[in-house]
Write an enzyme that holds these catalytic residues in place. Structure first.
Site, PDB file in Angstrom:
ATOM      1  N   ASP A 260      53.896  15.354 -36.888  1.00 53.52           N
ATOM      2  CA  ASP A 260      54.533  17.086 -37.068  1.00 53.52           C
ATOM      3  C   ASP A 260      55.442  17.443 -35.785  1.00 53.52           C
ATOM      4  OD1 ASP A 260      54.704  19.152 -38.328  1.00 53.52           O
ATOM      5  OD2 ASP A 260      53.957  19.780 -37.125  1.00 53.52           O
ATOM      6  N   GLU A 297      58.580  13.660 -38.137  1.00 46.48           N
ATOM      7  CA  GLU A 297      59.521  14.873 -38.247  1.00 46.48           C
ATOM      8  C   GLU A 297      59.935  15.780 -36.694  1.00 46.48           C
ATOM      9  OE1 GLU A 297      59.818  19.881 -39.788  1.00 46.48           O
ATOM     10  OE2 GLU A 297      57.829  18.782 -38.821  1.00 46.48           O
TER      11      GLU A 297
END
Length: 616
Positions: A260, A297
């Protein structure tokens, strides 16, 4: 370097290890089934360790830094009673795996499917996912990507408020539940990815600061205290984080991890934490004899994310391609430009196909500066593209999915644009059949001040986007309940049609040689008029070609086919009767074959795919 946590050694022996470099004493407090307090032995690296007899799986324990107060194990493998209670010893060797023949799947063959365990089924557990796997396989999905399952407070959370990176959420089914799911997926040819969060830890139940300098005030995180990757005593923090991917791969047989928001991690050390993780995972790959994928990401728009550390990169196998989503979405939903002010040109979608990053050094008004670097030449299988993910729906005031924002014709366009792209596709749960239920942001904290802070924070965030409605209460159970999928819809009306459309596209992607080519030298997109796009893809030898014609307008669009082939054969036509919710009385249809340079009229909001062969 030592591995933190409680490792069961068998025959009633367990080794406990915790990192607390500035503490003068550490006590292991066994609380069930029999209470004992035992002093642990320190070493020069700040670790306390103790091997204990008569400790079996299920034993509950705390650590007591400086013998002052009970705290759960920072590297707890199981929190059966939640984030504030005792940690539990588990035996990872007790589970009998059935996937000994599983060797994973090539990354470029994946069709990823992001799902949230709590809302994927009415039960909200790992076990409840298993009966649905056959339907995913029938659709063509061969990889699920679980939103974070690290232990978080309460039973309702996206997972990004996790506070025990090694513990599997108890309300989902805990460690054994996840292992059963992974085993079931592998038995059906499905790879399993997991979303992990190393840029912050959640606030409630976060007791790491009671043990050591896990956090730093040198940097700021958007979500809380920044993790200490490069300051004093950071070696133990780097061990704690860099060992976590290995733990998931070894003990849960995962195939890949999605990291993330890697841009929110700051590490100014000589060896960046991402490089360290890359090195460790590569060694584990050699030992396990199978590929282990790392995806990211990233908001950098930088090719260094997927470059090898030897080339100055971070070593990720692939990164999410947000620019593809933004460029396509604004063409499908004109209202989307309010949110994505720097998008809205057909040329940007063409660039997303040709290069990857749309913003590659240009001035971006949203950021008030230049942003990004060129990704031209980076193979398509190093990017993951999508039309929808948890952020896109969950960060809208009403939790709307794309299926609520645009009509069925535009949804077909979106699916085709994704599946015909030279990128690894990702679907968000329910997208394959046009799920219309919302996906909200939800939590179930117990701290009243924190609950109020979350409510106010969400309202502030949405006011910045000038949404017309206020977001629902994230703490309310109804907000969570409304976010669950409506599985029965996939069998009726337009939902069934969309499901069949996705199946057809995925099957075509998997079987057509052109769509299995990811080199950018075999991809070229250019604009037709102002609202059309021609995507040309070919095999490496240049003998087989696909021309994908997209009409994003509500009018007929004149165009012609290129002369790479003398004749072109239609292989997909979204305007055909079989792909209409309501069948039409069609007087003129697209011919099955067309000659090169012959004039065509693309129907409104449609995609046409032609196949051609180079004449020798």
């Amino acid at each position: 370097m030592k591995k933190a946590g409680a490792y069961y050694l068998g025959q009633g022996r367990c080794r406990f290890t915790v990192w607390a470099p500035e503490k003068e004493r550490m006590v292991l407090h066994l609380v069930q089934p029999e209470e004992r307090k035992l002093d642990m032995l320190p070493d020069r690296e700040g670790y306390y360790t103790l091997e204990v007899e008569a400790v079996y799986p299920g034993t509950r324990y705390f650590f007591m830094p400086d013998d002052e107060q009970d705290y759960s194990d920072p590297a707890s493998f199981h929190q059966p009673d939640g984030v504030h209670e005792a940690s539990a010893v588990i035996d990872h060797t007790a589970y009998t795996w059935q996937d000994s023949n599983w060797r994973g799947l090539p990354f470029q063959e994946l069709v990823l499917y992001e799902l949230h365990v709590g809302t994927f089924t009415s039960e909200g557990t790992f076990a409840a996912i298993i009966p649905r796997l056959e339907e995913l396989v029938e659709t063509g999905i061969n990889a699920i990507e679980l939103m974070p399952v690290a232990q978080f407070p309460g039973t309702r959370n996206w997972g990004y408020d996790g506070v025990y990176p090694y513990a599997v959420q108890n309300s989902y089914g805990g460690p054994e539940g996840l292992k059963l799911l992974v085993d079931a997926c592998h038995a059906r040819g499905i790879a399993v990815f997991l979303d992990v969060v190393y840029n912050h830890l959640g606030p409630e139940g976060n007791y790491l600061s009671q043990f050591g300098p896990y956090f730093t005030d040198q940097y700021k995180s958007p979500w809380g205290d920044a993790i200490n990757f490069d300051g004093a005593w950071s070696d133990g923090v780097r061990d704690y984080i860099s060992e976590n991917p290995l733990y998931w791969f070894e003990h849960y047989h995962l195939d890949g991890l999605r990291f993330d928001a890697i841009h929110a991690v700051i590490d100014n050390g000589a060896v960046h934490i991402w490089e360290l993780i890359h090195q460790k995972v590569k060694k584990l790959e050699q030992r396990l004899g199978r590929r282990l994928y790392l995806t990211a990401e990233s908001d950098y728009n930088s090719p260094r994310v997927v470059k090898s550390p030897e080339m100055g990169g971070y070593g990720f196998d692939a990164q999410w391609l947000d620019d593809f989503h933004h460029a396509l979405y604004v063409l499908l939903d004109k209202k989307g430009q309010v949110r994505y002010v720097d998008f809205g040109k057909m040329e940007q979608l063409a660039k997303a196909y040709n290069d990857g990053f749309v913003h590659s050094g240009e001035y971006v008004s949203f950021r008030k500066r230049r942003h990004g670097a060129s990704s031209a030449g980076i193979p398509g299988d190093q990017f993951i593209a999508f039309n929808l993910n948890h952020d896109q729906a969950g960060n809208r005031a009403k939790g709307e999915r794309l299926s609520v924002l645009v009509n069925t014709d535009r949804l077909k366009l979106a699916a085709a644009a994704l599946m015909l792209s030279p990128y690894v596709p990702l679907l968000f749960m329910g997208e394959e059949y046009g799920e219309e239920g919302p996906f909200f942001y939800f939590v179930s904290h117990s701290d009243k001040d924190l609950i109020q802070a979350v409510r106010e924070g969400r309202k502030r965030e949405f006011s910045n986007y000038k949404w017309e409605a206020e977001p629902p209460d994230p703490q309310a159970e109804e907000t969570f309940a409304q976010s669950k999928l409506n599985w029965e819809k996939r069998r009726e009306g337009k939902h069934r049609l969309l499901l069949e459309w996705h199946r057809t596209l995925i099957s075509m992607r998997r079987t057509h040689p052109v769509l299995q080519e990811f080199s950018k030298s075999c991809v070229r997109a250019h604009v037709i008029g102002s609202q059309g796009l021609l995507l040309h893809r070919q095999t490496q030898d240049g003998l087989l070609h696909l021309v994908c014609l997209f009409n994003f307008s509500e009018n007929l669009l004149p165009c012609s086919l290129p002369d790479w082939s003398k004749t072109w054969q239609v292989v997909l036509d979204s305007s055909a009767n079989e792909w209409q919710v309501r069948k039409k009385n069609i007087t003129e249809s697209i011919p099955d074959k067309a000659k090169a340079t012959a004039p065509l009229q693309l129907p409104p909001l449609s995609v046409l795919v032609y196949e051609g062969r180079m004449e020798l």
